[in-house]
Write a protein that holds these residues in place. Structure first.
Motif, short mmCIF file in Angstrom:
data_model
loop_
_atom_site.label_atom_id
_atom_site.label_comp_id
_atom_site.label_asym_id
_atom_site.label_seq_id
_atom_site.Cartn_x
_atom_site.Cartn_y
_atom_site.Cartn_z
N GLY A 59 0.78 -1.22 0.00
CA GLY A 59 0.00 0.00 0.00
C GLY A 59 0.81 1.27 0.00
O GLY A 59 0.24 2.37 0.07
N LYS A 60 2.14 1.15 -0.08
CA LYS A 60 2.99 2.33 -0.06
C LYS A 60 3.81 2.43 -1.34
O LYS A 60 4.00 1.44 -2.04
N GLU A 61 4.28 3.62 -1.61
CA GLU A 61 5.13 3.82 -2.78
C GLU A 61 6.53 3.25 -2.53
O GLU A 61 6.96 3.12 -1.39
N ARG A 62 7.21 2.94 -3.62
CA ARG A 62 8.58 2.47 -3.51
C ARG A 62 9.46 3.61 -2.97
O ARG A 62 9.37 4.74 -3.45
N GLU A 63 10.27 3.29 -2.01
CA GLU A 63 11.10 4.28 -1.33
C GLU A 63 12.58 3.98 -1.57
O GLU A 63 13.02 2.85 -1.37
N GLY A 64 13.31 4.99 -1.97
CA GLY A 64 14.76 4.84 -2.09
C GLY A 64 15.41 4.86 -0.73
O GLY A 64 15.13 5.75 0.08
N VAL A 65 16.23 3.86 -0.44
CA VAL A 65 16.82 3.70 0.88
C VAL A 65 18.28 4.11 0.89
O VAL A 65 18.72 4.85 1.77
N SER A 66 19.04 3.63 -0.09
CA SER A 66 20.48 3.92 -0.11
C SER A 66 20.99 3.76 -1.53
O SER A 66 20.34 3.16 -2.38
N ALA A 93 18.69 7.51 2.86
CA ALA A 93 17.47 8.23 3.23
C ALA A 93 17.51 8.55 4.73
O ALA A 93 18.11 7.81 5.52
N ASP A 94 16.87 9.62 5.09
CA ASP A 94 16.87 10.04 6.50
C ASP A 94 16.32 8.94 7.40
O ASP A 94 16.75 8.80 8.55
N SER A 95 15.37 8.18 6.89
CA SER A 95 14.72 7.16 7.70
C SER A 95 15.65 6.02 8.11
O SER A 95 15.35 5.27 9.04
N VAL A 96 16.78 5.88 7.41
CA VAL A 96 17.69 4.76 7.71
C VAL A 96 19.10 5.23 8.07
O VAL A 96 19.95 4.41 8.43
N LYS A 97 19.33 6.53 7.99
CA LYS A 97 20.67 7.06 8.24
C LYS A 97 21.13 6.69 9.65
O LYS A 97 20.39 6.83 10.62
N GLY A 98 22.34 6.18 9.73
CA GLY A 98 22.88 5.77 11.02
C GLY A 98 22.57 4.33 11.38
O GLY A 98 23.14 3.78 12.32
N ARG A 99 21.65 3.70 10.65
CA ARG A 99 21.28 2.31 10.94
C ARG A 99 21.65 1.36 9.81
O ARG A 99 21.99 0.21 10.06
N PHE A 100 21.57 1.84 8.58
CA PHE A 100 21.88 1.02 7.41
C PHE A 100 23.21 1.45 6.82
O PHE A 100 23.57 2.64 6.84
N THR A 101 23.94 0.46 6.29
CA THR A 101 25.20 0.74 5.62
C THR A 101 25.26 -0.03 4.31
O THR A 101 25.05 -1.25 4.30
N ILE A 102 25.55 0.68 3.23
CA ILE A 102 25.69 0.05 1.93
C ILE A 102 27.17 -0.07 1.61
O ILE A 102 27.96 0.84 1.89
N GLN A 133 23.84 -3.62 5.09
CA GLN A 133 23.76 -4.02 6.48
C GLN A 133 22.69 -3.19 7.17
O GLN A 133 22.75 -1.96 7.15
N MET A 134 21.73 -3.84 7.77
CA MET A 134 20.61 -3.15 8.40
C MET A 134 20.61 -3.49 9.89
O MET A 134 20.39 -4.64 10.27
N ASN A 135 20.89 -2.50 10.70
CA ASN A 135 20.92 -2.66 12.16
C ASN A 135 19.77 -1.91 12.80
O ASN A 135 19.15 -1.05 12.18
N SER A 136 19.50 -2.24 14.04
CA SER A 136 18.44 -1.56 14.81
C SER A 136 17.15 -1.50 14.03
O SER A 136 16.52 -0.44 13.91
N LEU A 137 16.75 -2.63 13.47
CA LEU A 137 15.54 -2.66 12.64
C LEU A 137 14.32 -2.28 13.46
O LEU A 137 14.17 -2.66 14.63
N LYS A 138 13.44 -1.52 12.82
CA LYS A 138 12.26 -0.97 13.47
C LYS A 138 11.00 -1.56 12.85
O LYS A 138 11.03 -2.07 11.72
N PRO A 139 9.88 -1.43 13.55
CA PRO A 139 8.62 -1.94 13.01
C PRO A 139 8.22 -1.29 11.69
O PRO A 139 7.44 -1.86 10.93
N GLU A 140 8.77 -0.10 11.38
CA GLU A 140 8.43 0.57 10.11
C GLU A 140 9.35 0.16 8.96
O GLU A 140 9.20 0.65 7.84
N ASP A 141 10.31 -0.73 9.22
CA ASP A 141 11.23 -1.15 8.17
C ASP A 141 10.75 -2.31 7.31
O ASP A 141 11.29 -2.52 6.22
N PRO A 142 9.77 -3.12 7.72
CA PRO A 142 9.37 -4.25 6.89
C PRO A 142 8.90 -3.83 5.50
O PRO A 142 8.17 -2.85 5.35
N ALA A 143 9.36 -4.58 4.50
CA ALA A 143 9.02 -4.29 3.12
C ALA A 143 9.70 -5.35 2.26
O ALA A 143 10.50 -6.14 2.75
N VAL A 144 9.37 -5.31 0.98
CA VAL A 144 10.20 -6.02 0.01
C VAL A 144 11.32 -5.08 -0.39
O VAL A 144 11.07 -3.92 -0.77
#
Length: 124
Positions: free
Chosen positions: A42-49, A61-70, A82-93
């Motif tokens: 139900g959400k648009e595709r979001e660019g993460v890194s 993206a601001d939503s993952v800065k400091g937690r994800f590393t490409i 690498q995705m650390n400190s995963l949050k409930p808002e991170d689930p997706a394909v």
């Protein structure tokens, strides 16, 4: 033919970590940039890194800065997220994608080839 294959998704508890891989073939690996995107139902595709292979420049993206590393292993033609400190808002394909532009971009229209995606689920 450009082929991108993601792996590493799965189920993890909130606060946990996962490492996604994007194995690439069919092009000169260090001539391009690779981005990670995600799309939740139900959400648009979001660019993460994004990682420019040749320069090592990155974007988050601001939503993952400091937690994800490409990062990349050029010998293996593979990009990781690498995705650390995963949050409930991170689930997706999560998808990796290739762009010819050697810039840090997460505009989906800039990307010409996409993987099939890998599911990330975070439990509370």
């Amino acid at each position: 033919e450009v082929v991108l294959v993601e792996s590493g998704g799965g189920l993890v508890q909130a606060g946990g970590s996962l490492r996604l891989s994007c194995a690439a073939s069919g092009f000169t690996f260090d001539d391009y940039a690779i981005g990670w995107f995600r799309q939740a139902p139900g959400k648009e595709r979001e660019g993460v890194s994004c990682l420019v292979i040749s320069s090592g420049r990155t974007y988050y993206a601001d939503s993952v800065k400091g937690r994800f590393t490409i990062s990349s292993d050029n010998a293996k033609n593979t990009v990781y997220q690498q995705m650390n400190s995963l949050k409930p808002e991170d689930p997706a394909v999560y998808y990796c994608a290739l762009t010819h532009y050697r810039i840090e971009t997460v505009e989906p229209g800039d990307f010409c080839s996409w993987g099939q995606g890998t599911q990330v689920t975070v439990s509370a």
